[in-house]
Design a protein around this motif. Sequence first.
Motif, PDB file in Angstrom:
ATOM      1  N   ALA A 139      46.434  59.309  84.953  1.00  0.00           N
ATOM      2  CA  ALA A 139      45.053  59.513  85.396  1.00  0.00           C
ATOM      3  C   ALA A 139      44.136  59.886  84.246  1.00  0.00           C
ATOM      4  O   ALA A 139      42.922  59.724  84.331  1.00  0.00           O
ATOM      5  CB  ALA A 139      45.021  60.611  86.465  1.00  0.00           C
ATOM      6  N   ASP A 140      44.704  60.385  83.169  1.00  0.00           N
ATOM      7  CA  ASP A 140      43.910  60.852  82.027  1.00  0.00           C
ATOM      8  C   ASP A 140      44.546  60.313  80.758  1.00  0.00           C
ATOM      9  O   ASP A 140      45.741  60.498  80.518  1.00  0.00           O
ATOM     10  CB  ASP A 140      43.873  62.380  82.004  1.00  0.00           C
ATOM     11  N   GLY A 141      43.777  59.703  79.898  1.00  0.00           N
ATOM     12  CA  GLY A 141      44.329  59.120  78.672  1.00  0.00           C
ATOM     13  C   GLY A 141      44.546  60.117  77.558  1.00  0.00           C
ATOM     14  O   GLY A 141      45.022  59.741  76.475  1.00  0.00           O
ATOM     15  N   SER A 142      44.237  61.392  77.780  1.00  0.00           N
ATOM     16  CA  SER A 142      44.386  62.381  76.714  1.00  0.00           C
ATOM     17  C   SER A 142      45.259  63.556  77.150  1.00  0.00           C
ATOM     18  O   SER A 142      45.004  64.709  76.771  1.00  0.00           O
ATOM     19  CB  SER A 142      43.002  62.886  76.280  1.00  0.00           C
ATOM     20  N   SER A 143      46.276  63.294  77.918  1.00  0.00           N
ATOM     21  CA  SER A 143      47.148  64.366  78.403  1.00  0.00           C
ATOM     22  C   SER A 143      47.996  64.920  77.268  1.00  0.00           C
ATOM     23  O   SER A 143      48.281  64.242  76.277  1.00  0.00           O
ATOM     24  CB  SER A 143      48.057  63.838  79.517  1.00  0.00           C
ATOM     25  N   ARG A 144      48.434  66.155  77.444  1.00  0.00           N
ATOM     26  CA  ARG A 144      49.284  66.790  76.453  1.00  0.00           C
ATOM     27  C   ARG A 144      50.242  67.746  77.174  1.00  0.00           C
ATOM     28  O   ARG A 144      50.004  68.141  78.314  1.00  0.00           O
ATOM     29  CB  ARG A 144      48.446  67.540  75.425  1.00  0.00           C
ATOM     30  N   THR A 145      51.291  68.132  76.459  1.00  0.00           N
ATOM     31  CA  THR A 145      52.252  69.090  76.981  1.00  0.00           C
ATOM     32  C   THR A 145      52.229  70.331  76.109  1.00  0.00           C
ATOM     33  O   THR A 145      52.359  70.231  74.883  1.00  0.00           O
ATOM     34  CB  THR A 145      53.673  68.481  76.995  1.00  0.00           C
ATOM     35  N   LEU A 146      52.041  71.484  76.731  1.00  0.00           N
ATOM     36  CA  LEU A 146      51.966  72.743  76.004  1.00  0.00           C
ATOM     37  C   LEU A 146      53.187  73.600  76.306  1.00  0.00           C
ATOM     38  O   LEU A 146      53.691  73.610  77.427  1.00  0.00           O
ATOM     39  CB  LEU A 146      50.702  73.518  76.394  1.00  0.00           C
ATOM     40  N   PHE A 147      53.639  74.335  75.301  1.00  0.00           N
ATOM     41  CA  PHE A 147      54.719  75.305  75.458  1.00  0.00           C
ATOM     42  C   PHE A 147      54.171  76.671  75.065  1.00  0.00           C
ATOM     43  O   PHE A 147      53.642  76.851  73.972  1.00  0.00           O
ATOM     44  CB  PHE A 147      55.908  74.937  74.564  1.00  0.00           C
ATOM     45  N   LYS A 148      54.288  77.641  75.986  1.00  0.00           N
ATOM     46  CA  LYS A 148      53.737  78.973  75.724  1.00  0.00           C
ATOM     47  C   LYS A 148      54.830  80.033  75.770  1.00  0.00           C
ATOM     48  O   LYS A 148      55.796  79.927  76.532  1.00  0.00           O
ATOM     49  CB  LYS A 148      52.656  79.310  76.753  1.00  0.00           C
ATOM     50  N   ILE A 149      54.648  81.080  74.945  1.00  0.00           N
ATOM     51  CA  ILE A 149      55.507  82.260  74.956  1.00  0.00           C
ATOM     52  C   ILE A 149      54.604  83.475  75.096  1.00  0.00           C
ATOM     53  O   ILE A 149      53.639  83.629  74.332  1.00  0.00           O
ATOM     54  CB  ILE A 149      56.355  82.358  73.675  1.00  0.00           C
ATOM     55  N   ASP A 150      54.894  84.334  76.069  1.00  0.00           N
ATOM     56  CA  ASP A 150      54.048  85.503  76.353  1.00  0.00           C
ATOM     57  C   ASP A 150      52.591  85.098  76.524  1.00  0.00           C
ATOM     58  O   ASP A 150      51.673  85.781  76.048  1.00  0.00           O
ATOM     59  CB  ASP A 150      54.186  86.551  75.241  1.00  0.00           C
ATOM     60  N   ASN A 151      52.397  83.962  77.167  1.00  0.00           N
ATOM     61  CA  ASN A 151      51.076  83.413  77.483  1.00  0.00           C
ATOM     62  C   ASN A 151      50.284  82.975  76.250  1.00  0.00           C
ATOM     63  O   ASN A 151      49.078  82.762  76.321  1.00  0.00           O
ATOM     64  CB  ASN A 151      50.241  84.414  78.293  1.00  0.00           C
ATOM     65  N   SER A 152      50.958  82.823  75.122  1.00  0.00           N
ATOM     66  CA  SER A 152      50.317  82.307  73.915  1.00  0.00           C
ATOM     67  C   SER A 152      50.976  80.985  73.531  1.00  0.00           C
ATOM     68  O   SER A 152      52.207  80.868  73.554  1.00  0.00           O
ATOM     69  CB  SER A 152      50.448  83.298  72.754  1.00  0.00           C
ATOM     70  N   GLU A 153      50.160  79.990  73.188  1.00  0.00           N
ATOM     71  CA  GLU A 153      50.699  78.674  72.862  1.00  0.00           C
ATOM     72  C   GLU A 153      51.553  78.744  71.595  1.00  0.00           C
ATOM     73  O   GLU A 153      51.143  79.279  70.568  1.00  0.00           O
ATOM     74  CB  GLU A 153      49.570  77.664  72.666  1.00  0.00           C
ATOM     75  N   ALA A 154      52.759  78.173  71.670  1.00  0.00           N
ATOM     76  CA  ALA A 154      53.655  78.124  70.524  1.00  0.00           C
ATOM     77  C   ALA A 154      53.855  76.705  70.014  1.00  0.00           C
ATOM     78  O   ALA A 154      54.147  76.503  68.831  1.00  0.00           O
ATOM     79  CB  ALA A 154      55.021  78.723  70.896  1.00  0.00           C
ATOM     80  N   MET A 155      53.688  75.716  70.900  1.00  0.00           N
ATOM     81  CA  MET A 155      53.929  74.331  70.513  1.00  0.00           C
ATOM     82  C   MET A 155      53.226  73.415  71.500  1.00  0.00           C
ATOM     83  O   MET A 155      53.034  73.776  72.657  1.00  0.00           O
ATOM     84  CB  MET A 155      55.444  74.036  70.494  1.00  0.00           C
ATOM     85  N   ARG A 156      52.822  72.229  71.017  1.00  0.00           N
ATOM     86  CA  ARG A 156      52.272  71.226  71.913  1.00  0.00           C
ATOM     87  C   ARG A 156      52.652  69.843  71.442  1.00  0.00           C
ATOM     88  O   ARG A 156      52.917  69.614  70.259  1.00  0.00           O
ATOM     89  CB  ARG A 156      50.753  71.342  72.035  1.00  0.00           C
TER      90      ARG A 156
END
Length: 211
Positions: free
Chosen positions: A183-200
């Motif tokens: 549905a969106d051409g700019s999707s991404r996957t985020l990985f968070k630790i303690d609610n802070s982004e660590a990787m995408r």
Amino acid sequence: LVGTTSSIAVAGAETALQVEGTTADTSRISVINRGNNAGGGGIQIAKSRGTQPALVQDDDQVGGIFFAAGDANDFVSQPAKIECFIDGAPSGSDTPGRLTFSTCPDQTDTPVERLRINSSGNVGIKETSPACSLHVDGGTDNLIARFESSDAGAKIELKDNHATSSIEQNSNDFIFNSDSGAADGSSRTLFKIDNSEAMRIDSSGRLMLGT
């Protein structure tokens, strides 16, 4: 008394109406509506705190279905029961309710609540205060839920008002699919630790760490 001349206590009570038989046909009750309309047959159970429709109170039992089984002694043992309770402070034309479903563990004759639907529509499985649409409390069991397919694919979808993503087990592959419906051409996957982004992983497939 129907089918008998003497009353017997079932689930701890001798009731005003009792039907007894030796076959399914002679020991069951049927309710039939033959009207040319959309209505159906039913059983109506009511609760009041007085001869008039006096106001009920929070946690009052409105009614239930109680299953009793002969245990070589009597019919007190209840393998299961379904009950309706008032689920909040009632007032005129305001009677919040909940349904509870209970089953009896092995080595006992006392049913234990397993599932409830509260007045907010939340479902609790082994949880008496469900905080969301489905709240499961596994207690000390580490395996809380299993979603199983009989073929090579098993998928769970997560959908909001923008896109759908999925987690899938398919043969030898375990798949995280962000925006599986494209549905969106700019999707991404985020990985968070303690609610802070660590990787995408961005829409181009680039892996970004700490940026």
